[in-house]
Write an enzyme that holds these catalytic residues in place. Structure first.
Site, PDB file in Angstrom:
ATOM      1  N   HIS B  39       0.868  -1.499  -0.310  1.00  0.00           N
ATOM      2  CA  HIS B  39      -0.310  -0.003  -0.009  1.00  0.00           C
ATOM      3  C   HIS B  39       0.882   1.175  -0.116  1.00  0.00           C
ATOM      4  CE1 HIS B  39      -3.275  -2.750   0.380  1.00  0.00           C
ATOM      5  NE2 HIS B  39      -4.254  -0.643   0.423  1.00  0.00           N
ATOM      6  N   LYS B 104      -9.918  -7.925   8.125  1.00  0.00           N
ATOM      7  CA  LYS B 104     -10.601  -8.148   9.345  1.00  0.00           C
ATOM      8  C   LYS B 104     -11.040  -6.913   9.979  1.00  0.00           C
ATOM      9  CE  LYS B 104      -6.751 -10.841  11.556  1.00  0.00           C
ATOM     10  NZ  LYS B 104      -7.245  -9.341  12.876  1.00  0.00           N
TER      11      LYS B 104
END
Lengths: 280, 188
Positions: B39, B104
């Site tokens: 990222h 999650k």
């Protein structure tokens, strides 16, 4: 004086590291099945079913239960009458290297925490804690600690005025705020007393006990049970999707402290709860 | 129990408008792996005006760093990692057309606002059930950042990959709803 070659540790430590990533001890499986049976939320039951099935697949196919196969944490309790021949930390790191490479476990360690963050590519170094004890025995507790739950851990320097009620509030608020992130149903390890670094170490030591093993002091044992109940009333539930099974266990280790201090360390473990004791 | 919704990637606006928190979805097609280090690089490349290693339009990114594959397997155990660590980078990727993320744990307010603004969804998968979910990943190939090891970007071909909608474009949050429903007062 008993002599042990450092290289003799490689085999058993390697085996333990692989087993904790593949296999589930009976008492952990029992806790998970109980949670699955008692859970009132449908989403929570779905999660627990996934978790139990996953463990069956992992054990059967010798696959890691989780892609985060952790950083190896090893507690060494060395009997004073034992002489270790050769560098013990090197042997432990060699065990990690072999376990992770041969077991298809993920290498999740970066060499420098702040600047380069380059993966060491063999999951070393392990985090090793030594303690000298009387006797001729060498005991090792081998754990694989994932980051999801380790990131949801903290040390709080409470003041003595916080007392039991303040401490309980601090624990429950923290666990509730961690919510879904540490992969509930979790195990909560608490270190109470000592100082900053000892509290943290005690919290991790508490995680190394067996599922459901209460503190021998009845006051702390009762506190463990009360905290477990309170945490399970928060509603967080399995994977945070809501339900009555947020934690499977709460364990406390304590130590004397300064007249002006009440350190509290909270170390959360995910539902994987991977650790194993070996005696050489 | 409501039946799962089957979706093909890349995702379009119309499919996303249908989704509500709690919906069970089975994803099919290509998804891309990407976590912390990847990222950081993607956003740095965007800032420098460089082309990205894969098209973001309609894409789904799976926050995962798989374990190594055993011989004969498409991929090793590959469950989701905790998502909030990607929050600082997510709005910039949503601006470029990213439509779905799988992870999650909960997302920050900024990400949730960005999901509404850019019409994208956040899916979750069961954490710590990595050997189980890996069975739904049929192929994996390296796309970029090989030097990152387990954090490299891979293209995965998935078949009925099971996820749940955790944040939709209407501002819903599955975790807040779930907790509210099962909370017992007083907690202490």
């Amino acid at each position: 004086m008993r002599k042990i070659k450092a290289s003799e540790l490689i085999g058993p430590v390697k085996q333990a590291l692989q087993e904790i990533n593949f296999d589930t001890p009976a008492e952990t499986m029992e806790s998970l099945r109980r949670a699955w049976k008692t859970e009132v939320s449908e989403a929570g039951r779905g999660v627990l079913e996934d978790i139990v099935k996953n463990r069956e697949i992992a054990a059967k196919k010798r696959l890691a239960m989780c892609q985060d196969t952790g950083m190896a944490v090893i507690f060494v309790e060395l009997g004073q009458e034992v002489h270790i021949e050769g560098p013990i930390e090197e042997a432990l790191n060699e065990a990690v290297r072999q376990a992770y490479e041969e077991g298809y476990l993920r290498k999740s360690v970066v060499a420098d925490p702040l600047f380069d963050r380059k993966n060491t590519r063999d999951n070393t170094p392990a985090i090793v804690h030594f303690r000298l004890v009387p006797g001729e025995q060498l005991k090792l507790i081998v754990a694989a600690k994932g980051a999801g739950s380790e990131n949801m851990s903290t040390v709080k320097m409470l003041t003595p005025a916080a007392g039991v009620a303040g401490l309980k509030r601090a624990v429950v608020e923290f666990v509730e705020q961690a919510g879904p992130n540490p992969c509930p149903p979790i195990v909560v390890g608490l270190g109470i007393g000592g100082d900053l670094e000892l509290a943290a170490l005690l919290a991790k030591r508490a995680l190394m006990r067996k599922m459901g093993q209460r503190n021998p002091d009845p006051r702390y044992a009762k506190l463990e049970e009360e905290l477990l109940e309170a945490i399970n009333r928060t509603g967080v539930g399995p994977q945070g999707l809501g339900g009555i099974n947020t934690a499977m266990d709460v364990r406390i280790e304590y130590f004397p402290t300064h007249i002006a201090e009440l350190p509290l360390a909270i170390n959360i473990d995910c539902h994987l709860h991977r650790h194993k004791e070996i005696v050489i | 129990m409501a039946e799962a919704i089957k979706l093909e990637t890349p995702l379009g606006a119309r499919e996303i408008e249908r989704l509500r928190i709690g919906d069970k979805v089975l994803l099919n097609g290509e998804i891309y792996t990407g976590r912390d280090a990847a990222h950081k690089r993607l956003v740095e490349q965007l800032q420098r005006g460089e082309p990205l290693p894969f098209p973001l339009e309609g894409a789904v990114i799976y926050y995962v760093g798989p374990a190594p594959a055993k011989p004969g397997m498409a991929i090793g155990p590959a469950g989701p990692t905790t998502s909030y660590r990607m929050d600082p980078y997510t709005p910039a990727l949503l601006e470029q057309g990213l439509k779905g993320m799988i992870g999650k744990g909960n997302r920050g307010k900024e990400v949730r606002e960005a999901l509404k603004r850019h019409k994208a969804v956040y899916f979750i998968s069961t954490g710590g059930a990595a050997a189980l979910v890996a069975e739904r990943i049929k192929r994996a190939e390296l796309v970029a950042y090989e030097d990152l090891g387990p954090e490299a970007v891979q293209r995965l071909i998935v078949a009925d990959f099971p996820v749940i909608v955790a944040n939709d474009i209407y501002g819903g949050d599955i975790y807040e709803e779930g907790k509210k429903r099962y909370r017992k007062e007083p907690v202490l």
